[in-house]
Structure formats: structure tokens, C-alpha cells
Design an enzyme around this catalytic site. Structure first.
Site, PDB file in Angstrom:
ATOM      1  N   LYS A  58       0.851  -1.194   0.000  1.00  0.00           N
ATOM      2  CA  LYS A  58       0.000   0.000   0.000  1.00  0.00           C
ATOM      3  C   LYS A  58       0.877   1.231   0.000  1.00  0.00           C
ATOM      4  O   LYS A  58       1.835   1.314   0.774  1.00  0.00           O
ATOM      5  CB  LYS A  58      -0.894   0.004   1.260  1.00  0.00           C
ATOM      6  CG  LYS A  58      -1.936   1.098   1.230  1.00  0.00           C
ATOM      7  CD  LYS A  58      -3.134   0.714   0.399  1.00  0.00           C
ATOM      8  CE  LYS A  58      -4.054   1.885   0.089  1.00  0.00           C
ATOM      9  NZ  LYS A  58      -3.579   2.702  -1.066  1.00  0.00           N
ATOM     10  N   LYS A  77       4.579   2.501   8.580  1.00  0.00           N
ATOM     11  CA  LYS A  77       3.358   3.275   8.826  1.00  0.00           C
ATOM     12  C   LYS A  77       2.149   2.339   8.920  1.00  0.00           C
ATOM     13  O   LYS A  77       1.331   2.438   9.837  1.00  0.00           O
ATOM     14  CB  LYS A  77       3.168   4.267   7.672  1.00  0.00           C
ATOM     15  CG  LYS A  77       2.274   5.427   7.974  1.00  0.00           C
ATOM     16  CD  LYS A  77       2.027   6.267   6.739  1.00  0.00           C
ATOM     17  CE  LYS A  77       3.263   6.995   6.242  1.00  0.00           C
ATOM     18  NZ  LYS A  77       2.948   7.905   5.110  1.00  0.00           N
ATOM     19  N   LYS A  84       5.279   1.937  -2.768  1.00  0.00           N
ATOM     20  CA  LYS A  84       5.242   3.320  -3.242  1.00  0.00           C
ATOM     21  C   LYS A  84       5.528   3.322  -4.732  1.00  0.00           C
ATOM     22  O   LYS A  84       6.178   2.406  -5.242  1.00  0.00           O
ATOM     23  CB  LYS A  84       6.316   4.160  -2.520  1.00  0.00           C
ATOM     24  CG  LYS A  84       6.016   5.636  -2.528  1.00  0.00           C
ATOM     25  CD  LYS A  84       5.006   5.982  -1.456  1.00  0.00           C
ATOM     26  CE  LYS A  84       4.759   7.451  -1.324  1.00  0.00           C
ATOM     27  NZ  LYS A  84       4.069   7.751  -0.066  1.00  0.00           N
ATOM     28  N   THR A  90      -5.270  13.025   5.632  1.00  0.00           N
ATOM     29  CA  THR A  90      -3.910  13.195   6.150  1.00  0.00           C
ATOM     30  C   THR A  90      -3.900  14.333   7.170  1.00  0.00           C
ATOM     31  O   THR A  90      -3.355  14.201   8.277  1.00  0.00           O
ATOM     32  CB  THR A  90      -2.918  13.486   5.000  1.00  0.00           C
ATOM     33  OG1 THR A  90      -3.061  12.458   4.024  1.00  0.00           O
ATOM     34  CG2 THR A  90      -1.484  13.525   5.485  1.00  0.00           C
TER      35      THR A  90
HETATM   36  N1  GLU Z   1       0.713   8.916   0.034  1.00  0.00           N
HETATM   37  C1  GLU Z   1       0.140   8.769   1.335  1.00  0.00           C
HETATM   38  C2  GLU Z   1       1.213   8.383   2.338  1.00  0.00           C
HETATM   39  O1  GLU Z   1       2.375   8.610   2.138  1.00  0.00           O
HETATM   40  C3  GLU Z   1      -1.057   7.839   1.340  1.00  0.00           C
HETATM   41  C4  GLU Z   1      -0.805   6.438   0.906  1.00  0.00           C
HETATM   42  C5  GLU Z   1      -2.066   5.601   0.728  1.00  0.00           C
HETATM   43  O2  GLU Z   1      -3.134   6.115   0.979  1.00  0.00           O
HETATM   44  O3  GLU Z   1      -1.919   4.453   0.343  1.00  0.00           O
HETATM   45  O4  GLU Z   1       0.926   7.905   3.403  1.00  0.00           O
END
Ligand code: GLU
Length: 457
Positions: A96, A120, A132, A216
Site C-alpha cells: 500500500k 506506517k 510506493k 492526512t
Molecule cells: N501517500 C500517502 C502516504 O504517504 C497515502 C498512501 C495511501 O493512501 O496508500 O501515506
């Protein structure tokens, strides 16, 4: 079978990790972001005992894909862009993480961002691993049609590498709901079936979740609200500076403003504004939405007037004498070079990796509390998880339900992280890694450890 337990003393795992990491990184540049990111892991390994097998697994990104994306430009020419998708670890679930469009995107950066996502997701107890993606491009130079062709081309190139049970992209720097909608649509065309759960952060009408766009910032707001009272810091006598006025930074600035905090400075990539009396954030957001630039304005209805302010650089913003500093832009903003200039008492990392590891000790020495990215900005991926769950169930939640569930999870994991920090006498960042590592280690060890196989009974 749990091999991972919290202990305050063991150093052998950390040594093992760093020597192995050194070996594996020998060919990488000295300034590799992934090497830097791994330093936080080394630090955390000093405070828990983890099986050698788990450490060995976490040493390497599981899979890294580099693709070339040919795009027909509006003027008829063909341009080829470099794209990446990295799955760092998927022991706890499908990969994810977001997809970033930025001229500085490299494989090294995407690998470190995937590394952070792994911790995370574990820290928030989401059933996901870390991944990513990114494309090396300046999206501001592309027309909307070129951007759509690039996004669909990226999905064409990585379609065999992603999927609702494999790896689920989402928005990140300079990508948004529209782009996620194109990506989901392109994947569905390739698979010849509607596949909503392959991407999160989509427009509401295409299966997005209520509250994902603000997640966020909202998550970061819950972390701030849960932690500042521990220092008897009240909103009305707390000054705040926010670096970065994109989705996360601008919405968080507004949430803080509405809760009574005095937001005295904000900035975007071009620079910032500062006024010690506090800025009217809703007016500034409104102005930014219509003009794409930041101005110190106060608006009544549609009439906006400029208020007294100082124009400051991003570097000056980081050095302001405020209570709370919120880096919400890009990586490596606070380094060994400028850490000494920071005067804030608290830093909440809303961007991923805004503080280089070399600055950690300097900030600690100055008595600054740093709340790390993997906790503070985890609201985004948490609501992405909610979106994925809703897509799979075909049952959609209200904004209140989403925010309530987000609040419960953010507060619970913040408290657990805080109590690990207190119990072990360590900083909050290291505690966050310890907390995530405990969950990761447990999952890695559940597949079998060398102790398990070497023990006859
Ligand atoms: N880009 C965001 C992060 O760095 C969200 C990633 C997501 O929702 O999968 O956490």
C-alpha cells in the site's frame, strides 16, 4: 509464536542490521535516502529483540519495478518518462502506498518511501505492507490530456504488478483524485472488469471514500490534539508555522486555525508569509484556490484585502520562533546544516521524511519533541484502508463514520507509541518504529524462524 518483545537493552540486533545494511549498501551513494531512512530502524532495533530472520527480510525491498512510459504529447512528439513501483514488504498484507509525480523522483526515493509505508501500515495496524510509486516528471508542464495519457500509460506498464490483493496505489505529492480515477479505470479496462479496490483516493462518484481528501490533515490534527495536552500546551497560546500549503498542509492549517491555534506562517514551494498576530487561514486557502499562489489576505465574502505581513523564505519559516513547526512539503528539509536554527518546541512531520537522520540528535539536544511522519501523516493511508474496505463490501460510510473511525485509530496508536516512549525512555520516533517493528516481527516470525526449524520439538 512471538519472537518480538520490547526490551531496553539488546544492541546485538541493531549491530547485525547495520553491518548487513552496510554490506548491501556498499554500492549505493553515501547520500542514499534509503540508507538514511534505515538509520531510524537501526535505532529502534536497539530497543527490542527481533529474530535474525526478520531483520534479514527487512534489509531489502521485496520487489522494485522500473518502467519506461511512452507518451504522445499534444504537439505530436513522443516523450518517454521513467516510472517506478516498489513493494518493500508485504508480510502483513498487500502493498500500500501512493504514487508521486515529481521531477526529482528516483528509484532510491521510491524505495525509501515504500520502506516508510511498511512501518506506517504496521504502526496503524492496517492489514497492508508498504509500497510506493512515482514518475519522474514535472506535472505542471503537462496539459491535462498529456497527464491522463501518462497516468494511463503508467498503469499499462505496472498492471501485472498491482491489484486489490497485491498492491494498491493512492495519491501522493502532485497526484490527486482525478488521476486515481484514471488509474482505476485503466486497470479495469485491462482486466475487463470494474476493479474499484485496486486504487484508493478516487473521486467519490467512482468509489472514493468520504473524508479521504482531508484524511492526512485530519489524522495529523488528531495526533496534535492528543499530544500537546501532555505538555499543558493550549491551542490559544500555541503559535504554529506550516511549511507546504498543498492538500495536507493547507487543510491542517485550517483545522488548527478553527480550533483556536495561532497559525503565524505558511509557505508553498515559492516562499512564505509570516505575521506574529496570526493569519486568516480560510481566506488564504480561498485565495490560493483561485490564484494558485499564497497571499496574506483577509476576505469578507468575495472581497479580499492584503493584511500586514512579512514575506519569508522556506528556510526562514523553519527557523521561526514558534511553538509548533509543521513540515508538510518534501523530504530532507531539516538537516544537520539547519537543525540548529530550529526554535520550535514541537515538530509534527506531515511530509514523509522532512527531517534527515543526521538532524535527529541535534534536535533532541535542543529539547525539541519530534512526532514522526509514520504516525503523524498516517491518516491518509488509514482512510485509504477504509476506502478499500468499502469498495470490497459495496457498503459506503458517512463522513462522520469515517472521521470517527479515523479518530479512534489515530488516538489509540498515538497513545501506544507515547507509552512505549515513556516506558523505554526513548524519543517518539524511535518508539513509533519499535511499535511498528513489534507487529512486523510477529508477522514475519509467524512464517517460521531458524529457532523453530532448528528445534526438534
Ligand atoms: N501517500 C500517502 C502516504 O504517504 C497515502 C498512501 C495511501 O493512501 O496508500 O501515506
Amino acid at each position: 509464536m512471538t519472537q518480538t518483545t520490547v526490551s531496553a537493552t539488546s544492541t546485538s540486533n541493531a549491530d547485525l542490521f547495520s553491518s548487513q545494511l552496510e554490506k548491501s549498501n556498499r554500492k549505493k551513494t553515501e547520500h542514499s535516502l534509503l540508507t538514511d531512512a534505515s538509520k531510524r530502524l537501526e535505532q529502534a532495533l536497539k530497543h527490542l529483540s527481533m529474530s535474525e530472520d526478520a531483520i534479514e527480510r527487512l534489509r531489502h525491498p521485496k520487489t522494485s519495478l522500473t518502467v519506461s512510459i511512452p507518451v504522445r504529447m499534444d504537439n505530436g512528439s513522443l516523450q518517454v518518462f521513467q516510472g517506478y513501483r516498489v513493494r518493500y514488504d508485504d508480510t502483513r498484507g498487500p502493498g500500500k502506498g501512493g504514487v508521486r509525480y515529481h521531477p526529482n523522483v528516483t528509484l532510491d526515493e521510491v524505495q525509501s518511501l515504500a520502506f516508510w509505508m511498511t512501518f506506517k501500515c504496521a504502526l496503524l495496524d492496517l492489514p497492508f505492507g508498504g509500497a510506493k510509486g512515482g514518475i519522474t516528471v514535472n506535472p505542471k508542464e503537462l496539459s491535462k490530456a498529456e497527464l491522463e495519457r501518462l497516468s494511463r500509460g503508467y498503469v499499462d506498464a505496472i498492471a501485472d504488478f498491482i491489484g486489490p490483493d497485491v498492491d494498491i496505489p493512492a495519491p501522493d505529492v502532485y497526484t490527486n483524485a482525478t488521476i486515481m480515477g484514471w488509474m482505476m479505470d485503466q486497470y479495469s479496462i485491462i482486466k475487463r472488469q470494474l476493479s474499484r479496490a485496486v486504487v484508493t483516493g478516487k473521486p467519490l462518484t467512482l468509489g472514493g471514500s468520504e473524508g479521504r481528501n482531508t484524511a492526512t490533515a485530519t489524522g495529523a490534527f488528531y495526533v496534535i490534539q492528543a499530544t500537546l495536552p501532555k505538555f499543558s500546551q493550549k491551542p490559544h497560546n500555541t503559535t504554529v508555522a506550516v511549511q507546504g500549503f498543498g492538500n495536507a498542509g493547507s487543510i491542517l492549517a485550517e483545522l488548527l486555525f478553527k480550533a483556536g491555534y495561532k497559525v503565524v506562517a505558511v509557505s508553498d514551494s515559492k516562499g512564505g508569509i509570516y505575521t506574529p498576530q496570526g493569519l486568516d487561514i480560510p481566506s488564504i486557502r480561498e485565495y490560493k484556490n483561485s490564484s494558485r499562489s499564497i497571499k496574506a489576505v483577509y476576505c469578507e465574502d468575495t472581497v479580499c484585502s492584503i493584511v500586514e505581513h512579512q514575506v519569508i523564505s522556506n528556510a526562514e519559516l523553519l527557523a521561526l520562533d514558534v511553538d509548533v513547526l509543521i513540515p508538510a512539503a518534501l523530504e530532507n528539509q531539516i538537516t544537520a546544516e539547519n537543525a540548529n536554527d530550529v526554535k520550535a518546541k514541537f515538530i509534527y512531520e506531515v511530509a514523509n521524511g522532512p527531517i534527515a537522520s543526521a538532524a535527529d540528535a541535534i534536535l533532541a539536544e535542543k529539547g525539541i519533541y519530534v512526532f514522526p511522519d509514520i504516525l503523524v501523516n498516517a491518516g491518509g493511508v488509514t482512510v485509504s484502508y477504509f476506502e478499500w474496505v468499502q469498495n470490497r463490501n459495496g457498503w459506503y460510510w458517512t463522513l462522520e463514520e469515517v472521521n470517527q473511525r479515523l479518530k479512534v485509530r489515530m488516538e489509540a496508536e498515538t497513545e501506544k507509541t507515547w507509552s512505549i516512549a515513556q516506558k523505554l525512555g526513548i524519543d517518539v520516533r524511535t518508539a513509533a518504529y519499535v511499535h511498528g517493528l513489534n507487529r512486523l516481527g510477529e508477522a514475519l516470525d509467524a512464517k517460521g524462524t531458524r529457532n523453530y526449524y532448528n528445534n526438534p520439538v
